[in-house]
Design an enzyme around this catalytic site. Structure first.
Site, PDB file in Angstrom:
ATOM      1  N   LEU A 212      -4.027   0.348  -7.778  1.00  0.00           N
ATOM      2  CA  LEU A 212      -4.966  -0.550  -8.459  1.00  0.00           C
ATOM      3  C   LEU A 212      -6.344   0.089  -8.594  1.00  0.00           C
ATOM      4  O   LEU A 212      -6.789   0.828  -7.705  1.00  0.00           O
ATOM      5  CB  LEU A 212      -5.097  -1.874  -7.670  1.00  0.00           C
ATOM      6  CG  LEU A 212      -3.823  -2.721  -7.524  1.00  0.00           C
ATOM      7  CD1 LEU A 212      -4.053  -3.861  -6.522  1.00  0.00           C
ATOM      8  CD2 LEU A 212      -3.388  -3.291  -8.875  1.00  0.00           C
ATOM      9  N   ILE A 213      -6.992  -0.237  -9.702  1.00  0.00           N
ATOM     10  CA  ILE A 213      -8.382   0.191  -9.914  1.00  0.00           C
ATOM     11  C   ILE A 213      -9.267  -1.015  -9.599  1.00  0.00           C
ATOM     12  O   ILE A 213      -9.084  -2.084 -10.182  1.00  0.00           O
ATOM     13  CB  ILE A 213      -8.614   0.596 -11.393  1.00  0.00           C
ATOM     14  CG1 ILE A 213      -7.619   1.676 -11.807  1.00  0.00           C
ATOM     15  CG2 ILE A 213     -10.053   1.072 -11.594  1.00  0.00           C
ATOM     16  CD1 ILE A 213      -7.569   1.881 -13.318  1.00  0.00           C
ATOM     17  N   LYS A 214     -10.176  -0.832  -8.660  1.00  0.00           N
ATOM     18  CA  LYS A 214     -11.084  -1.916  -8.306  1.00  0.00           C
ATOM     19  C   LYS A 214     -12.458  -1.615  -8.913  1.00  0.00           C
ATOM     20  O   LYS A 214     -12.966  -0.496  -8.779  1.00  0.00           O
ATOM     21  CB  LYS A 214     -11.230  -2.035  -6.782  1.00  0.00           C
ATOM     22  CG  LYS A 214     -10.085  -2.758  -6.083  1.00  0.00           C
ATOM     23  CD  LYS A 214      -8.783  -2.018  -5.986  1.00  0.00           C
ATOM     24  CE  LYS A 214      -8.846  -0.784  -5.141  1.00  0.00           C
ATOM     25  NZ  LYS A 214      -7.550  -0.073  -5.086  1.00  0.00           N
TER      26      LYS A 214
ATOM     27  N   GLU B 250     -13.770   9.271  -1.207  1.00  0.00           N
ATOM     28  CA  GLU B 250     -13.183   7.950  -0.927  1.00  0.00           C
ATOM     29  C   GLU B 250     -13.510   7.411   0.475  1.00  0.00           C
ATOM     30  O   GLU B 250     -13.892   6.250   0.625  1.00  0.00           O
ATOM     31  CB  GLU B 250     -11.669   8.079  -1.113  1.00  0.00           C
ATOM     32  CG  GLU B 250     -10.894   6.832  -0.814  1.00  0.00           C
ATOM     33  CD  GLU B 250      -9.396   6.998  -1.082  1.00  0.00           C
ATOM     34  OE1 GLU B 250      -8.983   8.050  -1.607  1.00  0.00           O
ATOM     35  OE2 GLU B 250      -8.653   6.068  -0.747  1.00  0.00           O
TER      36      GLU B 250
ATOM     37  N   GLY C  18       1.362  -0.540   1.324  1.00  0.00           N
ATOM     38  CA  GLY C  18       1.649  -1.503   0.248  1.00  0.00           C
ATOM     39  C   GLY C  18       2.696  -0.995  -0.721  1.00  0.00           C
ATOM     40  O   GLY C  18       3.513  -1.779  -1.241  1.00  0.00           O
ATOM     41  N   GLY C  19       2.700   0.318  -0.948  1.00  0.00           N
ATOM     42  CA  GLY C  19       3.703   0.897  -1.842  1.00  0.00           C
ATOM     43  C   GLY C  19       5.105   0.775  -1.258  1.00  0.00           C
ATOM     44  O   GLY C  19       6.093   0.662  -1.989  1.00  0.00           O
TER      45      GLY C  19
ATOM     46  N   TYR D  63       4.528  -8.284  -7.608  1.00  0.00           N
ATOM     47  CA  TYR D  63       3.913  -8.440  -6.282  1.00  0.00           C
ATOM     48  C   TYR D  63       3.874  -9.903  -5.848  1.00  0.00           C
ATOM     49  O   TYR D  63       4.287 -10.247  -4.734  1.00  0.00           O
ATOM     50  CB  TYR D  63       2.504  -7.838  -6.309  1.00  0.00           C
ATOM     51  CG  TYR D  63       1.725  -8.074  -5.043  1.00  0.00           C
ATOM     52  CD1 TYR D  63       1.959  -7.314  -3.898  1.00  0.00           C
ATOM     53  CD2 TYR D  63       0.750  -9.066  -4.972  1.00  0.00           C
ATOM     54  CE1 TYR D  63       1.250  -7.533  -2.726  1.00  0.00           C
ATOM     55  CE2 TYR D  63       0.037  -9.289  -3.818  1.00  0.00           C
ATOM     56  CZ  TYR D  63       0.282  -8.522  -2.695  1.00  0.00           C
ATOM     57  OH  TYR D  63      -0.425  -8.756  -1.536  1.00  0.00           O
TER      58      TYR D  63
END
Ligand SMILES: Nc1ncnc2c1ncn2[C@@H]1O[C@H](COP(=O)(O)OP(=O)(O)OP(=O)(O)O)[C@@H](O)[C@H]1O
Ligand SMILES: [Mg+2]
Length: 286
Positions: free
Chosen positions: A17-19, A84, A135-136, A151
């Site tokens: 996901l891109i936040k 990151e 999560g993956g 999801y």
């Protein structure tokens, strides 16, 4: 000028996901939060371009370079990147301080696509390790075992599931005898399957167990890290916890059982994007 124009945007382009966090000009400087799928980096970049005609952007995450390439060179934009782990550390400290919970020595566990574990102190963060179980893994096992790829549907079904049908508890092994450790602990994730195929089980039970496996692995690893660092608190972040009661419960229960204190941050999954935003806020001291 667009009334919704934000002058400053922080972006965390992760594996799934891109936040995006922006400081809205028209709203007293309040932060606005958005998510996109990483499978559509160009779509996310197009949305940003259509919304902000002039902006200062800072990008972090594993897909930062790809995202930067899509946004760099747009007229009116100045684009930078930040590592990151540094961005996430800064974002977590910001959320803790804003929430009146200023911890200064804790383990930070980021359950994203994979899981990354850090020791955070006032002086900064050190990455202690991680696990590929994250999560993956929930999404991957859900697809393979049940065909569920959405999801929200995965979580909704898991909430109705019974882990006992798939997992083996200590009390199942110590049948009729007093176990040396609590009987309700999982002795073997998926250990109750005993050679049967996925079609033998309810989808809900398989999904509950898949999420349980991830939660218990993440919590056990984090608590061991907390012991190694001599800290009591484990702060959990990452989109894997979003609207995911089964995962939260598994992680919370196991963390407490193993003697540490779990802390779940609201909007914690935006930590990296917030840290990126802070990096380009002129009023924030570096
Ligand atoms: N709408 C959604 N679609 C897909 N996955 C979701 C969604 N909401 C939550 N998730 C869960 O969140 C996980 C991704 O979490 P997060 O956004 O923190 O990771 P990431 O930053 O993309 O990955 P990484 O940091 O490992 O590169 C997914 O693997 C999934 O389990
Ligand atoms: Mg991430």
């Amino acid at each position: 000028m667009n009334i919704n124009e934000a002058e400053i945007v922080g972006i965390d382009a992760g594996g799934t996901l891109i936040k995006v966090v922006s400081r809205e000009k028209g709203d007293g400087g309040a932060l606005a939060y958005r998510k996109f799928h990483s499978s559509d980096l160009p779509g996310a970049a197009a949305w940003i371009r259509s919304r902000y005609s002039q902006a200062k952007l800072c990008i972090t995450g594993g897909k930062a370079a790809l995202m930067e390439a899509l946004l760099n060179g747009c007229s009116g934009y100045s684009v930078s990147t930040i590592v990151e782990f540094e961005a996430t550390y800064r974002g977590v400290r910001y959320i803790l301080n804003e929430g009146g919970q200023p911890l200064d020595n804790f383990v930070l566990t980021n359950v994203g696509t994979g899981t990354s574990i850090h020791h955070v102190q006032e002086s900064g963060q050190v990455r202690i390790g991680g696990t590929g179980v994250g999560g993956g893994t929930m999404l991957g096992l859900a697809a393979l075992l049940t065909g569920v790829t959405d999801y929200e549907q995965m979580v909704r079904l898991a909430e109705e599931g019974q882990r006992d049908h798939v997992d083996l508890k200590v009390k199942h092994i110590y049948e009729g005898a007093e176990p040396p450790i609590p009987g309700n602990l999982t002795a073997s994730n998926f250990g109750h399957v005993r050679g049967r195929g996925a079609s033998f089980f309810e989808k809900a039970d398989l999904l509950a167990s898949a999420i349980g496996l991830v939660g218990e692995t993440v919590a056990t690893t984090s608590v061991l890290a907390a012991g190694q660092c001599g800290v009591a608190n484990v702060v959990y972040i990452g989109s894997s916890f979003v609207d995911n009661e089964p995962l939260r419960k598994a992680v919370e229960g196991y963390t407490i059982l193993r003697g540490a204190s779990p802390v779940f941050l609201s909007n914690g999954e935006f930590s990296g994007a917030i840290g990126a935003l802070l990096d380009i806020m002129p009023e924030v001291k570096r």
